[in-house]
Enzyme design. Sequence first.
Site, PDB file in Angstrom:
ATOM      1  N   TYR A 215     -26.995 -32.654   2.516  1.00 24.47           N
ATOM      2  CA  TYR A 215     -25.969 -31.880   3.221  1.00 24.47           C
ATOM      3  C   TYR A 215     -24.910 -31.445   2.224  1.00 24.47           C
ATOM      4  CZ  TYR A 215     -23.995 -36.648   3.346  1.00 24.47           C
ATOM      5  OH  TYR A 215     -23.554 -37.905   3.007  1.00 24.47           O
ATOM      6  N   ASP A 293     -17.371 -53.387   5.635  1.00 27.07           N
ATOM      7  CA  ASP A 293     -18.565 -54.015   5.061  1.00 27.07           C
ATOM      8  C   ASP A 293     -18.358 -55.501   4.759  1.00 27.07           C
ATOM      9  OD1 ASP A 293     -19.865 -51.606   5.209  1.00 27.07           O
ATOM     10  OD2 ASP A 293     -20.370 -51.497   3.074  1.00 27.07           O
TER      11      ASP A 293
HETATM   12  C1  LIG Z   1     -26.211 -44.436   0.420  1.00 27.79           C
HETATM   13  C2  LIG Z   1     -25.204 -44.729   1.481  1.00 27.79           C
HETATM   14  C3  LIG Z   1     -24.865 -43.751   2.384  1.00 27.79           C
HETATM   15  C4  LIG Z   1     -23.915 -44.003   3.380  1.00 27.79           C
HETATM   16  N1  LIG Z   1     -23.599 -43.020   4.249  1.00 27.79           N
HETATM   17  C5  LIG Z   1     -22.669 -43.233   5.202  1.00 27.79           C
HETATM   18  C6  LIG Z   1     -22.286 -42.198   6.092  1.00 27.79           C
HETATM   19  O1  LIG Z   1     -22.811 -41.074   6.001  1.00 27.79           O
HETATM   20  N2  LIG Z   1     -21.320 -42.448   7.030  1.00 27.79           N
HETATM   21  C7  LIG Z   1     -20.725 -43.684   7.130  1.00 27.79           C
HETATM   22  O2  LIG Z   1     -19.864 -43.849   8.005  1.00 27.79           O
HETATM   23  N3  LIG Z   1     -21.070 -44.704   6.299  1.00 27.79           N
HETATM   24  C8  LIG Z   1     -22.021 -44.504   5.339  1.00 27.79           C
HETATM   25  N4  LIG Z   1     -22.350 -45.501   4.484  1.00 27.79           N
HETATM   26  C9  LIG Z   1     -21.685 -46.817   4.600  1.00 27.79           C
HETATM   27  C10 LIG Z   1     -20.307 -46.808   3.937  1.00 27.79           C
HETATM   28  O3  LIG Z   1     -20.406 -46.324   2.614  1.00 27.79           O
HETATM   29  C11 LIG Z   1     -19.714 -48.204   3.917  1.00 27.79           C
HETATM   30  O4  LIG Z   1     -19.880 -48.826   5.169  1.00 27.79           O
HETATM   31  C12 LIG Z   1     -18.216 -48.118   3.616  1.00 27.79           C
HETATM   32  O5  LIG Z   1     -17.993 -47.482   2.374  1.00 27.79           O
HETATM   33  C13 LIG Z   1     -17.600 -49.516   3.604  1.00 27.79           C
HETATM   34  O6  LIG Z   1     -16.233 -49.403   3.293  1.00 27.79           O
HETATM   35  P1  LIG Z   1     -15.369 -50.713   2.989  1.00 27.79           P
HETATM   36  O7  LIG Z   1     -14.008 -50.212   2.694  1.00 27.79           O
HETATM   37  O8  LIG Z   1     -15.569 -51.715   4.069  1.00 27.79           O
HETATM   38  O9  LIG Z   1     -16.044 -51.357   1.691  1.00 27.79           O
HETATM   39  P2  LIG Z   1     -16.142 -50.786   0.206  1.00 27.79           P
HETATM   40  O10 LIG Z   1     -16.301 -49.319   0.210  1.00 27.79           O
HETATM   41  O11 LIG Z   1     -17.183 -51.585  -0.474  1.00 27.79           O
HETATM   42  O12 LIG Z   1     -14.723 -51.094  -0.438  1.00 27.79           O
HETATM   43  C14 LIG Z   1     -14.365 -52.380  -0.828  1.00 27.79           C
HETATM   44  C15 LIG Z   1     -13.198 -52.280  -1.810  1.00 27.79           C
HETATM   45  O13 LIG Z   1     -12.751 -53.601  -2.106  1.00 27.79           O
HETATM   46  C16 LIG Z   1     -12.589 -53.740  -3.500  1.00 27.79           C
HETATM   47  N5  LIG Z   1     -12.787 -55.174  -3.828  1.00 27.79           N
HETATM   48  C17 LIG Z   1     -13.953 -55.854  -3.844  1.00 27.79           C
HETATM   49  N6  LIG Z   1     -13.737 -57.146  -4.155  1.00 27.79           N
HETATM   50  C18 LIG Z   1     -12.406 -57.279  -4.345  1.00 27.79           C
HETATM   51  C19 LIG Z   1     -11.561 -58.379  -4.683  1.00 27.79           C
HETATM   52  N7  LIG Z   1     -12.057 -59.615  -4.897  1.00 27.79           N
HETATM   53  N8  LIG Z   1     -10.217 -58.176  -4.776  1.00 27.79           N
HETATM   54  C20 LIG Z   1      -9.687 -56.925  -4.552  1.00 27.79           C
HETATM   55  N9  LIG Z   1     -10.442 -55.851  -4.246  1.00 27.79           N
HETATM   56  C21 LIG Z   1     -11.778 -56.030  -4.130  1.00 27.79           C
HETATM   57  C22 LIG Z   1     -13.644 -52.833  -4.102  1.00 27.79           C
HETATM   58  O14 LIG Z   1     -13.335 -52.464  -5.438  1.00 27.79           O
HETATM   59  C23 LIG Z   1     -13.596 -51.652  -3.147  1.00 27.79           C
HETATM   60  O15 LIG Z   1     -12.629 -50.703  -3.510  1.00 27.79           O
HETATM   61  C24 LIG Z   1     -23.311 -45.282   3.481  1.00 27.79           C
HETATM   62  C25 LIG Z   1     -23.646 -46.284   2.562  1.00 27.79           C
HETATM   63  C26 LIG Z   1     -24.581 -46.019   1.570  1.00 27.79           C
HETATM   64  C27 LIG Z   1     -24.933 -47.102   0.607  1.00 27.79           C
END
Ligand SMILES: Cc1cc2nc3c(=O)[nH]c(=O)nc-3n(C[C@H](O)[C@H](O)[C@H](O)COP(=O)(O)OP(=O)(O)OC[C@H]3O[C@@H](n4cnc5c(N)ncnc54)[C@H](O)[C@@H]3O)c2cc1C
Length: 415
Positions: A215, A293
């Site tokens: 996309y 996540d």
């Molecule tokens: C290929 C792929 C395609 C996807 N497509 C979609 C989509 O189209 N639509 C959708 O809704 N979702 C999609 N997802 C899912 C989505 O990417 C994730 O669910 C989302 O990014 C999770 O966000 P988060 O903030 O929970 O975690 P993360 O994005 O993992 O962020 C975690 C943050 O915490 C930080 N961190 C980690 N450990 C520590 C620590 N000990 N101390 C301080 N900071 C720390 C990291 O550096 C990071 O910045 C996709 C995933 C993949 C793999």
Amino acid sequence: MTSLPLRIAVIGGGIGGLTAAVSLFQAGFAVDVYEQAPELTEVGGGINMAPNATRVLRGLGLGAGLDREGVRPLSTHQRRWQDGRTLQRAPLNPLCEELYGAPHMTLHRADLLAVIAAAFPAEHIHLGHRLVGLANKGCGAEAWFENGAHITADVLVGADGIHSAVRAALFGEEDPAFAGCVAYRGLVPAERVADLALELGSQSWVGPGGHLVHYFVSRGRLLNFVGWTEHDRWNREDWTDRATIARALAAFDGWHEQIRTIIAAAETCFIWALFDRDPLPRWTAGRATLLGDACHPMYPFMGQGAAMAIEDGAVLAACLRAFHDPAEALSHYERRRLPRVTRLQQMSRANKTRFHLPDGPAQQARDAEWARASDRAPDTLRWLYEFDAGVGGALGIDHKSSPTAPALIPDRDTQ
Ligand SMILES: Cc1cc2nc3c(=O)[nH]c(=O)nc-3n(C[C@H](O)[C@H](O)[C@H](O)COP(=O)(O)OP(=O)(O)OC[C@H]3O[C@@H](n4cnc5c(N)ncnc54)[C@H](O)[C@@H]3O)c2cc1C
């Protein structure tokens, strides 16, 4: 609410953590974000933002930023891997806006993160802070960082992703399991594939043991693709994070010419291993909770992982505003969110099997079912897209009761 706002520490500055920070900040709390990386970054290329997510982001005042950076795909189109035959096609825009008051959008992850970050005071984002320990302290939580910093907060939110240190501290160490899939991810300048005359939509190609989605992102300047293939094991010595284009082409050998043209036109290609965890029965302990996540990673085969993290933040903010006791608010937040995200975790897992069926009777039955009932059509996904992360939807509050004394009603069928 007491006269001093609650101090909330959000660990992790990804899409989930930053959106939660904006939701909590706008709800009147004193919020600080602690991110391990030296700068805010998002790896990978594109992301779908379904109407349930864009509605929350618009509610936070981010609609103009989304419109500036994103793309509104006209349709979603599922096709057969080899001959390109249409298996199902459904309109997305403007139908989603008409049905749900919010569009379906596709964006570059870095653009999305920048739009969200712009709505939060930069001086409250603490980069280079990797959490290494935490303790619940009855009426608050303490956290320690690798750089020697130490903080206290009234509430701590672990938004630190699938390898969450907060989750490990609260509920014990447990490695995520390799999900048997790797993704080849790349971005292609749109002019390089102009000859394909691609529709401004999302296309998903399904075949034996794999599928590939593409996309447009970045105002249509780039075409994003993610191609999944199945593998028994993940071995870091065998794989590097940066794949060669030749390797990605080999993984999709025999697939439709359009797919091979797109992969071959990529500037670079990354490889990404998919990991998974079983649903957690609890996210909260004392004054600390989890989000995104960190507590509910899911296969990306419903395109909803980040959307669920975005909803989490809005519901968390609404709960903390509604309940005087933060521990009660956290426990209510967890109860509201668990059934919905668990359902999506299960649906996303099931889609891995459905999308990757070998050609044969089961695949033919699936294709016939898709031809009959388009499961990707926005009206089929009403339960998912119409979610209201505002006060009513988040809390299950009966709108007829007094806003200052919310009456809680049983879970509704919007989950
Ligand atoms: C290929 C792929 C395609 C996807 N497509 C979609 C989509 O189209 N639509 C959708 O809704 N979702 C999609 N997802 C899912 C989505 O990417 C994730 O669910 C989302 O990014 C999770 O966000 P988060 O903030 O929970 O975690 P993360 O994005 O993992 O962020 C975690 C943050 O915490 C930080 N961190 C980690 N450990 C520590 C620590 N000990 N101390 C301080 N900071 C720390 C990291 O550096 C990071 O910045 C996709 C995933 C993949 C793999």
